[in-house]
Each structure stands twice: as structure tokens, then as C-alpha cells.
Scaffold this motif. Structure first.
Motif, PDB file in Angstrom:
ATOM      1  N   TRP A  36      39.627  87.418   0.257  1.00 33.80           N
ATOM      2  CA  TRP A  36      38.357  86.708   0.358  1.00 33.80           C
ATOM      3  C   TRP A  36      37.728  87.051   1.698  1.00 33.80           C
ATOM      4  O   TRP A  36      38.380  86.989   2.745  1.00 33.80           O
ATOM      5  N   TYR A  60      45.928  85.140   6.979  1.00 30.90           N
ATOM      6  CA  TYR A  60      44.720  84.337   7.155  1.00 30.90           C
ATOM      7  C   TYR A  60      44.046  84.628   8.487  1.00 30.90           C
ATOM      8  O   TYR A  60      44.702  84.960   9.479  1.00 30.90           O
ATOM      9  N   PHE A  68      42.882  76.591   4.838  1.00 32.38           N
ATOM     10  CA  PHE A  68      42.655  77.345   3.606  1.00 32.38           C
ATOM     11  C   PHE A  68      43.980  77.881   3.078  1.00 32.38           C
ATOM     12  O   PHE A  68      44.869  78.238   3.857  1.00 32.38           O
ATOM     13  N   ILE A  70      45.328  80.705   0.078  1.00 35.86           N
ATOM     14  CA  ILE A  70      45.066  81.683  -0.969  1.00 35.86           C
ATOM     15  C   ILE A  70      46.277  81.732  -1.888  1.00 35.86           C
ATOM     16  O   ILE A  70      47.426  81.683  -1.432  1.00 35.86           O
ATOM     17  N   LEU A  81      41.081  80.366  -3.717  1.00 29.92           N
ATOM     18  CA  LEU A  81      41.014  80.008  -2.302  1.00 29.92           C
ATOM     19  C   LEU A  81      40.767  78.509  -2.232  1.00 29.92           C
ATOM     20  O   LEU A  81      39.661  78.043  -2.539  1.00 29.92           O
TER      21      LEU A  81
END
Length: 119
Positions: A36, A60, A68, A70, A81
């Protein structure tokens, strides 16, 4: 035809949560790595999170660590996400990227989904 379709963006208040999804289709190789990215007005594109689909190894950006997550569902060729404790500075268009393909092996991009964090 290789395709990435994102969903799940929207408007949320600071401190809230959103879950983005990216469904991959048409891949005969992979996708092996899915990521992302986000792009905010006046800022450079930022890599937010990456997952290796064959091992679930993740990475990350410092700006989102601890907030967050994933993850992936390989059976559905979908990456997620989960975004918690959202801040106004998380406001951006979020793009899904996948490495793999069909007749051409390369990075593919989704169309993007807008995330706006505002009260």
C-alpha cells in the motif's frame, strides 16, 4: 487481464478506523509482494506497508507502525490494510501495488481510494 481493485476508503474522524481491501485478479504469476502506498496533496508518494504473500513477512513505514496492519487472504488474492487511530495526516489517496502478472511480470497499480481523516 491483470487488475487490482481497491475499496474501503472514506471519511473518518480522528482516532477512528478504516479497513482497505485490494482484490487482485488475472495474475498467473503471484502476486508475490503486495504493498500500500499513499499520496497526499503537496507530498511525495509514501510506501505505507508491504507484505510478501508467500511468507506473510511485513514491513511498515515508521509513520504508521503500531497503528496500521497489512494482511492477506491468499485464497481470495486479496490484501487488507487495517488502519486504526487515524490522524488527519493520514489523509491521502491510498494505492495498492502488486508485483507479479500474466504475460508481463512487473508492478501493477490499483486506481486508488480516498481516505480523509477529519472532524
Amino acid at each position: 487481464q491483470v487488475q487490482l481493485v481497491e475499496s474501503g476508503g472514506g471519511l473518518v474522524q480522528p482516532g477512528g478506523s478504516l479497513r482497505l481491501s485490494c482484490a487482485a485478479s488475472g495474475f498467473t504469476v503471484g502476486p508475490i509482494v503486495m504493498s500500500w502506498y499513499r499520496l497526499a496533496p503537496g507530498k511525495e508518494r509514501e510506501l505505507v506497508a508491504t507484505i510478501v504473500t508467500t511468507s506473510s513477512v511485513t514491513n511498515y513505514a515508521d509513520s504508521v507502525k503500531g497503528r496500521f496492519t497489512i494482511s492477506r487472504d491468499n485464497a481470495k488474492n486479496t490484501v487488507f490494510l487495517q488502519m486504526n487511530s487515524l490522524k488527519p495526516e493520514d489523509t491521502a489517496v491510498y494505492y495498492c501495488q502488486a508485483w507479479g502478472g500474466g504475460s508481463t511480470i512487473r508492478n501493477y497499480w490499483g486506481q486508488g481510494t480516498q481516505v480523509t481523516v477529519s472532524s
